[in-house]
Design an enzyme around this catalytic site. Structure first.
Site, mmCIF file in Angstrom:
data_model
loop_
_atom_site.group_PDB
_atom_site.id
_atom_site.type_symbol
_atom_site.label_atom_id
_atom_site.label_comp_id
_atom_site.label_asym_id
_atom_site.label_seq_id
_atom_site.Cartn_x
_atom_site.Cartn_y
_atom_site.Cartn_z
ATOM 1 N N ASP A 51 -2.130 10.604 3.503
ATOM 2 C CA ASP A 51 -3.514 10.216 3.754
ATOM 3 C C ASP A 51 -4.198 11.232 4.656
ATOM 4 O OD1 ASP A 51 -5.901 8.913 3.980
ATOM 5 O OD2 ASP A 51 -5.188 7.422 5.426
ATOM 6 N N LYS B 234 0.855 -1.194 0.000
ATOM 7 C CA LYS B 234 0.000 0.000 0.000
ATOM 8 C C LYS B 234 0.886 1.236 0.000
ATOM 9 C CE LYS B 234 -2.930 2.648 3.186
ATOM 10 N NZ LYS B 234 -3.542 2.669 4.533
ATOM 11 N N GLU C 20 -9.172 3.588 2.835
ATOM 12 C CA GLU C 20 -8.832 3.657 1.410
ATOM 13 C C GLU C 20 -7.813 2.621 0.967
ATOM 14 O OE1 GLU C 20 -5.368 4.932 3.174
ATOM 15 O OE2 GLU C 20 -7.375 5.606 3.689
ATOM 16 N N LYS D 91 -9.413 13.067 8.513
ATOM 17 C CA LYS D 91 -8.850 12.709 9.807
ATOM 18 C C LYS D 91 -8.792 13.932 10.723
ATOM 19 C CE LYS D 91 -5.704 9.152 7.996
ATOM 20 N NZ LYS D 91 -6.138 8.004 8.814
ATOM 21 N N ASP E 2 1.994 6.514 5.509
ATOM 22 C CA ASP E 2 0.980 5.577 5.016
ATOM 23 C C ASP E 2 1.424 4.906 3.717
ATOM 24 O OD1 ASP E 2 -1.372 4.356 5.729
ATOM 25 O OD2 ASP E 2 -2.657 5.703 4.599
ATOM 26 N N ASP F 9 -11.746 7.076 4.514
ATOM 27 C CA ASP F 9 -10.471 6.886 5.208
ATOM 28 C C ASP F 9 -10.100 5.415 5.318
ATOM 29 O OD1 ASP F 9 -8.171 7.754 6.473
ATOM 30 O OD2 ASP F 9 -9.063 7.704 8.475
ATOM 31 N N ARG G 149 -7.365 -0.528 1.591
ATOM 32 C CA ARG G 149 -7.923 -1.813 1.174
ATOM 33 C C ARG G 149 -8.555 -1.718 -0.207
ATOM 34 N NH1 ARG G 149 -11.774 -2.145 6.285
ATOM 35 N NH2 ARG G 149 -9.873 -1.226 7.110
#
Length: 477
Positions: A249, A244, A328, A256, A267, A326, A330
Site C-alpha cells: 500500500d 483485506k 482503499e 503515504k 497491509d 489511501d 474499505r
C-alpha cells in the site's frame, strides 16, 4: 516441531520450569530469581543439564496469556543457547497445555527465508536457530487430555505461523497473483478445501468496481480468492470470513510519507489471517461450513490509478465517492461484503482488516478494534480474545458515524474526517452488510510488531487466526 507428551523429565537435557512470584528455586536467592512475570534465569545443575526458569507473577493473577508468553520467553532463551530440544514441566499447569504449545511454536518462528549466514557460505553447519523437538510433561492422569490439547495447539500455531510467513513476504515476492498461487498450494494440502480465483476479467464481469479501482494503478492486476470448507453437509448457511489483502500500500495518488512505508507489505494481514483460519478449520475438521474470501490488490500511483473525486460502483450497485485513495481497504471490502451477503447467504460475516491508523491512536498497538451491533457476538469474541491473546476492544457503531459518511454525490464517501476515524471506517463497511450478523476487526495495531518481544520475534503476528478459529470451534463447530 516434534511434540511429545510424557509423564517424566528423565533424559531431558534442557528443562523449562514456570514459577510463581515468591516460589523458591534451589541454589538461588529471591534477588537472583523472584518469579516476577517474565523474569528468567538459566541454571546448570551439572555438565549435561540446563534448567530454564521463567516467572509467572502472582498466582492469583495467572491468565492463559501469561502462561503462553512465559513459554515463549523460555523458547527464545533456548534458541539463544543453540539447543534443538527442550522439555516443559507442565505438572500442576495441565489446564494450560494448549497455550504452552502455542507459545513455544509462535516464539520458535522467525522470518529467515532470505537470510544467508556466513557459516552456510563457508560450508559450516550453522548454529540451530529453531527448536526441533519438545516434550510436555504432565501428571499421568492428564496424559490423554494433554495429547488432545497438544494436537489442537499445534494446529493453531502452525496456522498462525503460516499466516505470519505469508504476511512477512515483501511486495516484490507477494502480489495479488502470487498470493492466489500460494492459496492454491495450501488447498492442495487439504482436500476438504476448495478454491476459486477470480482474475480481473471475472471481477469486471461481476461488477467489482471497488477492487478494480484500488488495483488499477498497478501493473499487477487484482484478484479475489474464495476458499470453501464444507464440514457439516451441503445446504448449511456458512460463516464467511473476509480479509483485506493489499499486498503493498503506497497510498496511491494520495501517497503515504516515505517513513516506514516498507511496513506496508503488512497491509495484507487480514487476507493472510483468512488463509490461516481456513487451514486450521480444515485441519481440525470442524463441523460447520466456512468460506474465506481474500480481496487482493496492490495500491499504487500511476496513469491508470483511481483518483480523489472518482465515483466507484460496487458489485451491488451502491456508489462510493473517493476523497482519499489511501482509504482503499474499505473500498475493496465493500465488494466482498456485498458479494457474500447477496450470493453466499451467510449466517454470519466477519472481516479482518488493517483498516485505520485511528484505531491504533484509540487503543494502542496491542488490541484490535471490534465493531458489531450483535451483543452476544461482541461478548463471545471479547472473552475468547482475552484467552487466546488476540485481544479486542469493542468500539461503537452508530447513526452519528453514519451521518459523517454521507456523500452529496454518492451512497457514501470513503473518509469522514479525523474524528472517530476507526468508527467511521466501520460505518462505511456497514453500508454493505445489510441485515446479516457481522463483526469488523480493525487489526491495524496488533497485525505486526517492529521490535522484538521477550516472547515473540518481530514481524507479522498472525493476529486473528486463533481468535476466529477458537470462536468457530466453540460456538459453531
Amino acid at each position: 516441531m516434534q511434540i511429545k507428551v510424557d509423564e517424566t523429565l528423565e533424559g531431558s537435557s534442557v528443562r523449562v520450569f514456570l514459577r510463581f512470584k515468591g516460589q523458591t528455586v534451589a541454589q538461588l536467592s529471591s534477588r537472583e530469581f523472584s518469579g516476577t512475570f517474565l523474569s528468567s534465569v538459566v541454571l546448570r545443575p551439572d555438565a549435561v543439564r540446563r534448567e530454564i526458569y521463567v516467572g509467572l507473577g502472582e498466582e492469583v493473577k495467572l491468565t492463559p496469556v501469561k502462561v503462553r508468553q512465559a513459554i515463549g520467553v523460555a523458547t527464545k532463551i533456548a534458541q539463544e543457547l543453540g539447543v534443538e530440544s527442550l522439555s516443559i514441566d507442565a505438572r500442576g499447569l495441565e489446564a494450560h497445555v494448549q497455550g504452552m504449545v502455542e507459545g513455544a511454536m509462535l516464539a520458535n518462528y522467525r522470518f529467515e527465508r532470505f537470510k544467508k549466514t556466513l557459516q552456510s557460505e563457508n560450508g559450516k553447519e550453522p548454529t540451530p536457530s529453531s527448536l526441533r523437538k519438545m516434550r510436555v510433561v504432565v501428571r499421568k492422569e492428564y496424559l490423554k487430555r494433554a495429547q488432545t490439547e497438544v494436537n489442537r495447539g499445534r494446529v493453531l500455531a502452525e496456522a498462525v505461523n503460516y499466516a505470519r510467513e505469508l504476511c512477512n513476504l515483501p511486495g516484490n515476492v507477494i502480489n495479488p497473483i502470487t498470493f492466489a498461487q500460494e492459496a492454491e498450494k495450501l488447498v492442495k494440502d487439504f482436500p476438504s478445501l476448495k478454491i476459486e480465483v477470480w482474475d480481473e476479467k471475472r471481477l469486471k464481469k461481476e461488477g467489482w468496481g471497488g477492487v478494480l479501482a484500488v488495483g488499477g494503478g498497478s501493473s499487477v492486476p487484482p484478484r479475489m480468492v474464495k476458499v470453501s470448507y464444507i464440514g457439516y453437509g451441503r445446504g448449511q448457511q456458512p460463516v464467511v470470513v473476509i480479509g483485506k489483502g493489499v499486498t503493498f500500500d503506497s497510498g496511491g495518488i494520495s501517497i503515504k510519507p516515505g517513513d516506514r512505508m516498507d511496513e506496508m507489505k503488512f497491509d495484507k494481514s487480514g487476507a493472510c489471517a483468512v488463509l490461516g483460519i481456513m487451514r486450521a478449520v480444515a485441519a481440525l475438521q470442524l463441523k460447520l461450513s466456512v468460506i474465506g474470501i481474500a480481496v487482493l490488490a496492490e495500491n499504487m500511483p500511476g496513469p491508470t490509478a483511481y483518483r480523489p473525486g472518482d465515483i466507484i460502483t460496487t458489485c451491488d450497485g451502491q456508489t462510493i465517492e473517493v476523497l482519499n485513495t489511501d482509504a482503499e481497504g474499505r473500498i475493496m471490502l465493500a465488494d466482498a461484503l456485498a458479494y457474500a451477503r447477496l450470493r453466499l447467504k451467510p449466517k454470519l460475516m466477519i472481516d479482518l482488516a488493517t483498516l485505520t491508523g485511528a484505531c491504533i491512536i484509540a487503543l494502542g498497538p496491542k488490541r484490535a478494534g471490534l465493531f458489531t451491533e450483535n451483543d452476544l457476538l461482541r461478548d463471545q469474541l471479547s472473552l475468547i480474545g482475552e484467552e487466546t491473546g488476540d485481544r479486542v476492544w469493542p468500539l461503537p457503531v452508530g447513526e452519528e458515524f453514519d451521518e459523517m459518511m454521507k456523500s452529496d454525490v454518492a451512497t457514501v464517501k470513503n473518509i469522514g474526517g479525523r474524528e472517530g476515524g476507526a468508527c467511521t471506517g466501520a460505518s462505511f463497511l456497514k453500508t454493505w452488510v445489510g441485515e446479516v450478523p457481522w463483526a469488523h476487526l480493525d487489526i491495524a495495531g496488533p497485525a505486526w510488531i517492529t521490535k522484538e518481544e521477550k516472547f515473540l520475534h518481530k514481524g507479522a503476528t498472525g493476529f486473528g487466526v486463533r481468535l476466529i478459529v477458537e470462536y468457530l470451534r466453540r460456538h459453531h463447530g
